[in-house]
Enzyme design. Structure first.
Site, PDB file in Angstrom:
ATOM      1  N   GLY A 108       0.818  -1.216   0.000  1.00 42.52           N
ATOM      2  CA  GLY A 108       0.000   0.000   0.000  1.00 42.52           C
ATOM      3  C   GLY A 108       0.851   1.265   0.000  1.00 42.52           C
ATOM      4  N   MET A 109       0.170   2.403  -0.076  1.00 43.72           N
ATOM      5  CA  MET A 109       0.870   3.695  -0.166  1.00 43.72           C
ATOM      6  C   MET A 109       1.773   3.901   1.058  1.00 43.72           C
ATOM      7  SD  MET A 109      -0.789   7.429  -0.849  1.00 43.72           S
ATOM      8  CE  MET A 109      -1.842   7.477   0.610  1.00 43.72           C
ATOM      9  N   ASP A 164      -2.553 -12.214   4.399  1.00 44.02           N
ATOM     10  CA  ASP A 164      -3.888 -11.625   4.558  1.00 44.02           C
ATOM     11  C   ASP A 164      -4.177 -11.555   6.058  1.00 44.02           C
ATOM     12  OD1 ASP A 164      -6.646 -11.202   4.805  1.00 44.02           O
ATOM     13  OD2 ASP A 164      -7.055 -12.198   2.898  1.00 44.02           O
ATOM     14  N   THR A 170      -9.377   0.703   2.623  1.00 47.12           N
ATOM     15  CA  THR A 170      -9.295   2.161   2.634  1.00 47.12           C
ATOM     16  C   THR A 170     -10.253   2.849   1.657  1.00 47.12           C
ATOM     17  OG1 THR A 170      -7.439   2.046   1.098  1.00 47.12           O
ATOM     18  CG2 THR A 170      -6.899   2.192   3.434  1.00 47.12           C
ATOM     19  N   TYR A 208     -16.526   3.300   7.238  1.00 48.20           N
ATOM     20  CA  TYR A 208     -15.061   3.243   7.325  1.00 48.20           C
ATOM     21  C   TYR A 208     -14.592   3.713   8.703  1.00 48.20           C
ATOM     22  CZ  TYR A 208     -10.202   4.720   6.674  1.00 48.20           C
ATOM     23  OH  TYR A 208      -8.847   4.918   6.828  1.00 48.20           O
ATOM     24  N   LYS A 246     -12.585   1.565  11.521  1.00 49.30           N
ATOM     25  CA  LYS A 246     -11.279   1.937  12.082  1.00 49.30           C
ATOM     26  C   LYS A 246     -11.359   2.004  13.613  1.00 49.30           C
ATOM     27  CE  LYS A 246      -8.029   2.621  10.107  1.00 49.30           C
ATOM     28  NZ  LYS A 246      -6.998   1.634   9.651  1.00 49.30           N
ATOM     29  N   TRP A 277      -5.385  12.259   6.126  1.00 48.54           N
ATOM     30  CA  TRP A 277      -5.200  12.852   4.796  1.00 48.54           C
ATOM     31  C   TRP A 277      -3.834  12.474   4.205  1.00 48.54           C
ATOM     32  CZ3 TRP A 277      -7.527  18.386   3.962  1.00 48.54           C
ATOM     33  CH2 TRP A 277      -8.821  18.447   4.487  1.00 48.54           C
TER      34      TRP A 277
HETATM   35  N1  LIG Z   1      -5.152   7.299   2.993  1.00 48.14           N
HETATM   36  C1  LIG Z   1      -5.512   8.131   3.959  1.00 48.14           C
HETATM   37  O1  LIG Z   1      -5.833   9.308   3.712  1.00 48.14           O
HETATM   38  C2  LIG Z   1      -5.490   7.679   5.388  1.00 48.14           C
HETATM   39  C3  LIG Z   1      -5.815   8.608   6.395  1.00 48.14           C
HETATM   40  C4  LIG Z   1      -5.757   8.205   7.727  1.00 48.14           C
HETATM   41  C5  LIG Z   1      -5.401   6.902   8.039  1.00 48.14           C
HETATM   42  N2  LIG Z   1      -5.127   6.017   7.039  1.00 48.14           N
HETATM   43  C6  LIG Z   1      -4.751   4.655   7.411  1.00 48.14           C
HETATM   44  O2  LIG Z   1      -3.400   4.462   7.016  1.00 48.14           O
HETATM   45  C7  LIG Z   1      -3.189   3.073   6.736  1.00 48.14           C
HETATM   46  C8  LIG Z   1      -2.509   2.933   5.378  1.00 48.14           C
HETATM   47  O3  LIG Z   1      -3.367   3.430   4.389  1.00 48.14           O
HETATM   48  P1  LIG Z   1      -2.913   3.675   2.889  1.00 48.14           P
HETATM   49  O4  LIG Z   1      -3.362   5.035   2.545  1.00 48.14           O
HETATM   50  O5  LIG Z   1      -1.504   3.274   2.703  1.00 48.14           O
HETATM   51  O6  LIG Z   1      -3.890   2.657   2.157  1.00 48.14           O
HETATM   52  P2  LIG Z   1      -3.661   1.691   0.915  1.00 48.14           P
HETATM   53  O7  LIG Z   1      -2.710   2.287  -0.053  1.00 48.14           O
HETATM   54  O8  LIG Z   1      -5.022   1.302   0.454  1.00 48.14           O
HETATM   55  O9  LIG Z   1      -2.925   0.458   1.585  1.00 48.14           O
HETATM   56  C9  LIG Z   1      -3.617  -0.510   2.321  1.00 48.14           C
HETATM   57  C10 LIG Z   1      -3.017  -1.841   1.958  1.00 48.14           C
HETATM   58  O10 LIG Z   1      -3.671  -2.854   2.730  1.00 48.14           O
HETATM   59  C11 LIG Z   1      -3.822  -3.974   1.905  1.00 48.14           C
HETATM   60  N3  LIG Z   1      -4.870  -4.845   2.400  1.00 48.14           N
HETATM   61  C12 LIG Z   1      -6.214  -4.735   2.233  1.00 48.14           C
HETATM   62  N4  LIG Z   1      -6.830  -5.773   2.844  1.00 48.14           N
HETATM   63  C13 LIG Z   1      -5.842  -6.550   3.386  1.00 48.14           C
HETATM   64  C14 LIG Z   1      -5.845  -7.768   4.101  1.00 48.14           C
HETATM   65  N5  LIG Z   1      -6.979  -8.403   4.401  1.00 48.14           N
HETATM   66  N6  LIG Z   1      -4.657  -8.278   4.498  1.00 48.14           N
HETATM   67  C15 LIG Z   1      -3.490  -7.657   4.211  1.00 48.14           C
HETATM   68  N7  LIG Z   1      -3.431  -6.511   3.503  1.00 48.14           N
HETATM   69  C16 LIG Z   1      -4.605  -5.955   3.112  1.00 48.14           C
HETATM   70  C17 LIG Z   1      -4.152  -3.408   0.537  1.00 48.14           C
HETATM   71  O11 LIG Z   1      -3.864  -4.372  -0.432  1.00 48.14           O
HETATM   72  P3  LIG Z   1      -4.424  -4.236  -1.943  1.00 48.14           P
HETATM   73  O12 LIG Z   1      -3.656  -3.090  -2.517  1.00 48.14           O
HETATM   74  O13 LIG Z   1      -4.077  -5.539  -2.545  1.00 48.14           O
HETATM   75  O14 LIG Z   1      -5.886  -3.971  -1.799  1.00 48.14           O
HETATM   76  C18 LIG Z   1      -3.201  -2.209   0.476  1.00 48.14           C
HETATM   77  O15 LIG Z   1      -1.961  -2.570  -0.093  1.00 48.14           O
HETATM   78  C19 LIG Z   1      -4.567   2.426   6.861  1.00 48.14           C
HETATM   79  O16 LIG Z   1      -4.712   1.882   8.143  1.00 48.14           O
HETATM   80  C20 LIG Z   1      -5.531   3.581   6.698  1.00 48.14           C
HETATM   81  O17 LIG Z   1      -6.764   3.319   7.322  1.00 48.14           O
HETATM   82  C21 LIG Z   1      -5.149   6.375   5.733  1.00 48.14           C
END
Ligand SMILES: NC(=O)c1ccc[n+]([C@@H]2O[C@H](COP(=O)([O-])OP(=O)(O)OC[C@H]3O[C@@H](n4cnc5c(N)ncnc54)[C@H](OP(=O)(O)O)[C@@H]3O)[C@@H](O)[C@H]2O)c1
Length: 284
Positions: A10-11, A36, A62, A125, A129, A151
């Site tokens: 992920g990002m 997973d 996400t 969502y 969380k 964000w």
């Molecule tokens: N993005 C935001 O603005 C934001 C803000 C606040 C907090 N957060 C939190 O920050 C964290 C990282 O978010 P991110 O932005 O990096 O999101 P992201 O790019 O969507 O990364 C999440 C990763 O988790 C993987 N995933 C999904 N289901 C899974 C499972 N069952 N087992 C293992 N891996 C799984 C996804 O895989 P696939 O790519 O294969 O689906 C993806 O690679 C998350 O906890 C999110 O809630 C994000």
């Protein structure tokens, strides 16, 4: 230290792996295809084989709007999955760093949210969380840190600045909401802070707020992004209600901390934006 990173594709996960490698740690980063977090057996095998000192759980559902019509799936990953990671880590003596979100708040406040503020998520969502925070706390009461951030934007995934750069290259004007205010956070900055937390002799226990310094609206962030990239595209002010998106968002989710000294301080979001653009926009 030996660090396990879940959601490594992920990002945020990509940047956490890079930061941990740069800091010289022994890093095992696993993508969803490799581990997973809804699979307790797979988690147990991974911890038994890898014996990490700490896990940084970057895995999550996400898709904020998609979660509204797939609440079971979102809860399975963000709630139960998060609990699985912490339970398995605790059973193997490892510390859990879990990532949560500003969307656990309803946005009714008009000053920074601190860790002990009342949580009242508006969306599926956000509820998922919050369920994850509760599951992590219950599964590993003594050995967890929950980092709420907000964000996120970074080079490793689709994000708001990337969308703005694409739209600005295609159009003469874009309309962006100015009635949601938060703290944009560069994943490069957050990742380094997470690795530093995970590798402290004794990480702080409980919830910490860690986000980019400063605060702004999505409109402000769009304007700064487009101007900094040198693109000529007018940014107009819009309203959230006019977007008709399935998931409600908090109108105000600026994060602050009541745990100074324990919660890492990140650089200003403008510095993060500058680093993001340097990394992603060629020949600026
Ligand atoms: N993005 C935001 O603005 C934001 C803000 C606040 C907090 N957060 C939190 O920050 C964290 C990282 O978010 P991110 O932005 O990096 O999101 P992201 O790019 O969507 O990364 C999440 C990763 O988790 C993987 N995933 C999904 N289901 C899974 C499972 N069952 N087992 C293992 N891996 C799984 C996804 O895989 P696939 O790519 O294969 O689906 C993806 O690679 C998350 O906890 C999110 O809630 C994000």
């Amino acid at each position: 230290m030996r660090l396990l990173i879940t959601g490594a594709g992920g990002m945020l996960g990509q940047d956490v792996c890079a930061a941990a490698n740069r800091a010289g740690h022994d890093v095992l980063g696993l993508t969803q295809g490799e581990l997973d977090i809804t699979d307790l057996g797979a988690l147990a095998r991974t911890f038994a084989e890898a014996a990490p000192d700490a896990v940084i759980n970057c895995a999550a559902w996400t898709d904020v709007d998609g979660a509204e019509s797939a609440s079971d799936a979102a809860l399975a990953v963000n709630g139960e999955g998060a609990g699985n990671v912490a339970r398995t880590a605790a059973a193997h003596g490892a510390w859990t760093i879990h990532i949560s979100s500003d969307y656990v708040f309803d946005g009714g406040k008009r000053e920074r949210y601190v860790e002990s503020d009342h949580v009242a998520p508006l969306s599926v969502y956000g509820r998922s969380k919050l369920a994850g925070e509760q599951a992590v706390t219950a599964a590993s009461p003594e050995r967890h840190t929950i980092v709420r951030s907000s964000w996120l934007f970074g080079a490793g995934g689709p994000c708001f600045p990337a969308t703005m750069l694409r739209l600005a290259a295609e159009r003469d004007e874009v309309t962006v909401v100015d009635d949601q205010v938060g703290c944009p956070t560069f994943t490069g900055h957050l990742a380094a802070a997470l690795v530093a937390l995970a590798t402290r002799a004794r990480p702080p226990r409980g919830v910490l707020h860690v986000a980019g310094r400063g605060a702004c609206s999505w409109y402000d962030l769009a304007r700064e992004t487009i101007a900094a990239a040198g693109l000529a595209c007018e940014v107009r002010r819009g309203r959230t209600a006019d977007l008709g998106r399935p998931a409600p968002r908090p109108p105000y989710s600026v994060l602050g901390t009541e745990r100074p000294g324990e919660a890492p301080e990140l650089p200003h979001w403008r510095d993060g934006l500058s680093e993001y653009l340097t990394a992603t926009v060629p020949a600026r």
